[in-house]
Write an enzyme that holds these catalytic residues in place. Structure first.
Site, PDB file in Angstrom:
ATOM      1  N   ASN A  43     -34.293  15.185  54.277  1.00 15.15           N
ATOM      2  CA  ASN A  43     -35.314  14.130  54.352  1.00 15.15           C
ATOM      3  C   ASN A  43     -36.118  14.072  53.052  1.00 15.15           C
ATOM      4  O   ASN A  43     -36.397  15.099  52.415  1.00 15.15           O
ATOM      5  CB  ASN A  43     -36.208  14.282  55.583  1.00 15.15           C
ATOM      6  CG  ASN A  43     -36.804  15.641  55.785  1.00 15.15           C
ATOM      7  OD1 ASN A  43     -36.245  16.655  55.375  1.00 15.15           O
ATOM      8  ND2 ASN A  43     -37.948  15.687  56.439  1.00 15.15           N
ATOM      9  N   CYS A  54     -34.714   9.752  56.309  1.00 16.04           N
ATOM     10  CA  CYS A  54     -34.245  10.888  57.106  1.00 16.04           C
ATOM     11  C   CYS A  54     -33.048  11.584  56.450  1.00 16.04           C
ATOM     12  O   CYS A  54     -32.313  10.982  55.659  1.00 16.04           O
ATOM     13  CB  CYS A  54     -33.805  10.415  58.491  1.00 16.04           C
ATOM     14  SG  CYS A  54     -35.159   9.948  59.572  1.00 16.04           S
ATOM     15  N   GLU A  56     -30.288  12.331  57.830  1.00 17.38           N
ATOM     16  CA  GLU A  56     -29.016  11.700  58.221  1.00 17.38           C
ATOM     17  C   GLU A  56     -28.690  10.529  57.303  1.00 17.38           C
ATOM     18  O   GLU A  56     -27.530  10.305  56.945  1.00 17.38           O
ATOM     19  CB  GLU A  56     -29.105  11.203  59.672  1.00 17.38           C
ATOM     20  CG  GLU A  56     -29.286  12.289  60.698  1.00 17.38           C
ATOM     21  CD  GLU A  56     -30.759  12.605  60.995  1.00 17.38           C
ATOM     22  OE1 GLU A  56     -31.596  12.550  60.072  1.00 17.38           O
ATOM     23  OE2 GLU A  56     -31.053  12.929  62.158  1.00 17.38           O
ATOM     24  N   CYS A  87     -33.401  10.165  65.029  1.00 19.83           N
ATOM     25  CA  CYS A  87     -34.267   9.048  65.405  1.00 19.83           C
ATOM     26  C   CYS A  87     -33.407   7.819  65.740  1.00 19.83           C
ATOM     27  O   CYS A  87     -32.210   7.774  65.442  1.00 19.83           O
ATOM     28  CB  CYS A  87     -35.255   8.728  64.284  1.00 19.83           C
ATOM     29  SG  CYS A  87     -34.540   7.834  62.881  1.00 19.83           S
TER      30      CYS A  87
HETATM   31  N1  THU Z   1     -36.454  13.557  60.311  1.00 21.05           N
HETATM   32  C1  THU Z   1     -35.165  13.567  59.857  1.00 21.05           C
HETATM   33  O1  THU Z   1     -34.923  13.654  58.658  1.00 21.05           O
HETATM   34  N2  THU Z   1     -34.188  13.509  60.786  1.00 21.05           N
HETATM   35  C2  THU Z   1     -34.366  13.532  62.129  1.00 21.05           C
HETATM   36  O2  THU Z   1     -33.397  13.518  62.879  1.00 21.05           O
HETATM   37  C3  THU Z   1     -35.715  13.575  62.664  1.00 21.05           C
HETATM   38  C4  THU Z   1     -36.813  13.400  61.693  1.00 21.05           C
HETATM   39  C5  THU Z   1     -37.532  13.672  59.306  1.00 21.05           C
HETATM   40  C6  THU Z   1     -38.297  12.411  59.013  1.00 21.05           C
HETATM   41  C7  THU Z   1     -39.606  12.983  58.491  1.00 21.05           C
HETATM   42  O3  THU Z   1     -39.447  13.260  57.113  1.00 21.05           O
HETATM   43  C8  THU Z   1     -39.778  14.290  59.234  1.00 21.05           C
HETATM   44  O4  THU Z   1     -38.492  14.599  59.759  1.00 21.05           O
HETATM   45  C9  THU Z   1     -40.788  14.228  60.352  1.00 21.05           C
HETATM   46  O5  THU Z   1     -40.517  13.201  61.207  1.00 21.05           O
END
Ligand code: THU
Length: 136
Positions: A43, A54, A56, A87
């Protein structure tokens, strides 16, 4: 090494590079394509909070940069008691390149905690075959 072990290793390594100064929540993701190649991401947050991306999304972008298009399975690693499931937006991003049978592994820092199919996490999804242009 099994595919899950390789994905866990790649996702855990990517997670160490997270840029998450606002949430403090580091996430790593790694996906395997239908050819067996592995791509990872983490992320990347931003002072303008909604602009953050994110893990992913980064892994999917790396796959596309390499000219690959088909996700066989994907693993996400994050810490905490709650499962770090992808998400809603990332479920849709996965749907672009994966079928409903694709496996989504959710891991904590010590290993996989749960496995879902994309169809279970994004039922009745809108996908590429439903567009006017049809699947690419
Ligand atoms: N986040 C991800 O990178 N992937 C997920 O599946 C859930 C959330 C990140 C987004 C943000 O930078 C942090 O986690 C908190 O939400």
């Amino acid at each position: 090494m099994s595919s899950i072990e390789a994905l866990f290793s790649a996702a855990s390594k990517a997670r160490l590079s997270a840029y998450a100064p606002y949430s403090g929540f580091a996430v790593g993701a790694a996906l395997a394509t239908d050819s067996g190649a592995i791509f990872s991401g983490t992320n990347v947050e931003n002072a303008a909070y909604p602009v953050g991306t994110c893990a992913e999304a980064a892994a999917i972008a790396a796959m596309v940069v390499a000219g690959q298009r088909r996700i066989a399975e994907i693993l996400i690693v994050g810490e905490g008691d709650a499962l770090v499931t992808p998400c809603g937006a990332c479920r849709q991003r996965m749907r672009e390149f994966a079928g409903e049978d694709a496996k989504i592994h959710v891991a904590g820092t010590t290993g996989v905690r749960a496995t879902f199919t994309l169809g279970a996490l994004l039922p009745e999804a809108f996908g590429p075959s439903m567009t006017k242009a049809g699947p690419p």
